[in-house]
Every structure is written in C-alpha cells, then in structure tokens.
Design an enzyme around this catalytic site. Structure first.
Site, mmCIF file in Angstrom:
data_model
loop_
_atom_site.group_PDB
_atom_site.id
_atom_site.type_symbol
_atom_site.label_atom_id
_atom_site.label_comp_id
_atom_site.label_asym_id
_atom_site.label_seq_id
_atom_site.Cartn_x
_atom_site.Cartn_y
_atom_site.Cartn_z
ATOM 1 N N GLU A 76 0.839 -1.206 0.000
ATOM 2 C CA GLU A 76 0.000 0.000 0.000
ATOM 3 C C GLU A 76 0.873 1.254 0.000
ATOM 4 O O GLU A 76 1.897 1.308 0.659
ATOM 5 C CB GLU A 76 -0.879 -0.022 1.246
ATOM 6 C CG GLU A 76 -1.776 1.195 1.424
ATOM 7 C CD GLU A 76 -2.551 1.167 2.734
ATOM 8 O OE1 GLU A 76 -3.609 1.787 2.791
ATOM 9 O OE2 GLU A 76 -2.077 0.517 3.700
ATOM 10 N N LYS B 56 -9.506 2.278 -2.383
ATOM 11 C CA LYS B 56 -9.725 1.685 -1.061
ATOM 12 C C LYS B 56 -11.075 2.118 -0.501
ATOM 13 O O LYS B 56 -11.372 3.310 -0.403
ATOM 14 C CB LYS B 56 -8.597 2.119 -0.130
ATOM 15 C CG LYS B 56 -8.622 1.490 1.252
ATOM 16 C CD LYS B 56 -7.426 1.993 2.058
ATOM 17 C CE LYS B 56 -7.354 1.405 3.450
ATOM 18 N NZ LYS B 56 -6.193 1.961 4.196
ATOM 19 N N CYS C 51 -5.337 -3.080 2.589
ATOM 20 C CA CYS C 51 -5.084 -2.942 4.025
ATOM 21 C C CYS C 51 -6.333 -3.097 4.906
ATOM 22 O O CYS C 51 -6.787 -4.196 5.150
ATOM 23 C CB CYS C 51 -4.366 -1.616 4.291
ATOM 24 S SG CYS C 51 -3.464 -1.573 5.877
#
Length: 259
Positions: free
Chosen positions: A43, A109, A143
């Site tokens: 990330e 995300k 994540c």
C-alpha cells in the site's frame, strides 16, 4: 495455464521519497529469479502511509503511474500496488493493476482507516476490482479492507485469489495474520497479503509478515522483520479441488450491500 507466479516485494519504504522508493523497486524487480508474471508492491508503495495527499498526490498521468507502465512493459509482467492519486478534486488511496501492454484496472480503497484520520484526507471507493490473468480471477483490496469480510465475500465463485496490499503495523500483526488466514478459509481461495517493514515517518514500526495462505487456510509462506522479495507458484487446481471436496460456498448466505 493453471499455475501463476506471484512475486511479493516486502520493502522498507523510504518516507515520502518517491524517487528512492521507485529505484529500490526497480532493483528488487531486476533481481527476481525465474518467471515474472504478477509482481505485488505494498500500500502507498511510493510514499508510505502518509496523510499529506496535498503534497504527494499525482494524477493518473503522473510519474509513478508512468513508472508502473514502463516497468510492466520492460519486464513483461503485471505490476500492482496502491499509491496516492488526485482526481476531480478528490484524493484516493488507489490500487493500480498495470498490465504489460499499458492497459490497467483500478480499485479505490473502500474502508478508510479513521483511527489514523485517513477518512479526513481521502475519498473512499465504491466498486471492487476482480482482475483476470491466465484463467485466474483475482480480487484486489487494500489494508484496512481486511477487517471487513463482507466486502471480500466470494459470492458465486467470483475469484480464485484474494490480494491485500498494506502498511499494517507490528502492534496489530496478530490481527493481520489471523484475518488473512480467515479470509482464505471462508472464501476457499488463495490469499496473498503484502506488507512493508521498518519504521515510518510517524515512528510506527512494521514487521512485514507478508503471507500466503491456501484455500483451506494452510500456510504457504510468511516473512517477518526483514525486507524480502519472494516468488510463490500457485496452482489453480488446488482451489478447484478444495471447492469440489468441500462445497461450502454453495451454502453461503446471499445478500446485497446497500451502502
């Protein structure tokens, strides 16, 4: 066609230093032995997990995206990882799936890490990305998405491999390792988690623990505390066999996400 080479790069990211990071990734990729098919970076691979998008964001025509295009073409591989992107006045923690021909897919995300203020700086995504290569279907997430199993649910046999790229700190590494394994079991899929090592600009230490788990939760590979480059060869027949022997996905609850 059923085998796929996945190269994991677990780096010590230089804080907010794009040039240094791109150079180290070029060095890592140059030293991958054997076949290169999919190379995975963590990330915010070019900066570290920074809450300064005003200074660091690029457009989709910026230097880092161009580097991804050039690198994927040079090595004839797929290159993926997330970086800070500005688009239409908004900032995104965007994963890019870059193909060697220059075509790409993106995933923004969805679950922004409010504990660190990510939601104050970035806009969330709304759609999943499931990429395809060599007959494999690959679901790509970032994540904190790992903590939300509904977002990763493998409804109707949608994917064979689930990938998480992360900057996940050591202080919560038990959750990282446990949830990666849980996602593999509940989705009967290979799971690859790619993290960083080292201390970031906020003084937070990352132990890495990049991992690969099989569709029954079996540990395939894991590396802690040290920068690493490692290639695993995944066999789709293992996923097919697991699902045929234990057809649990057929009994899963059906649902629709409303938000």
């Amino acid at each position: 066609m059923s085998q796929l080479h996945i190269s994991i790069i677990q780096p010590d990211i230089a804080w907010e230093d794009k040039a240094a990071n791109l150079q180290q990734y070029e060095d890592y990729i140059n030293h991958i032995e054997g076949k290169k098919e999919v190379v995975i970076l963590p990330e915010m691979f070019s900066t570290g997990f920074s809450m300064a998008p005003e200074r660091l964001a690029e457009t989709m025509k910026g230097t880092t995206v161009q580097w991804m295009k050039d690198t994927a073409k040079k090595h004839r591989c797929i290159l993926t990882g997330s970086l800070i992107i500005e688009e239409n006045g908004h900032y995104y923690n965007r994963l890019i799936w870059m193909q060697p021909d220059g075509n790409f897919g993106t995933y923004d995300k969805r679950h922004l890490f409010a504990y660190a203020g990510e939601h104050d700086h970035y806009s969330r995504g709304e759609k999943r990305l499931i990429a395809q290569v060599k007959g494999w279907r690959i679901c790509l997430q970032v994540c904190y998405d790992l903590r939300f199993p509904v977002w990763a649910r493998n409804l109707g046999d949608e994917y064979d491999l689930l990938v998480y790229v992360a900057n996940w700190p050591e202080r919560r590494n038990l959750a990282w390792k446990t949830l990666l394994q849980a996602r593999s079991i509940e989705n009967q899929s290979f799971v690859v988690g790619v993290n960083r090592v080292g201390t970031d600009g906020n003084g937070i230490y990352h132990s890495g623990d990049s991992s690969v788990f099989g569709p029954l939760g079996e540990a395939v590979w894991q590396q802690a505390h040290e920068a690493a480059v490692h290639t695993v060869v995944l066999d789709k027949a293992i996923v097919e066999q697991a699902r045929a022997q234990f057809p649990f996905l057929n009994d899963a609850d059906k649902f629709i996400l409303l938000d």
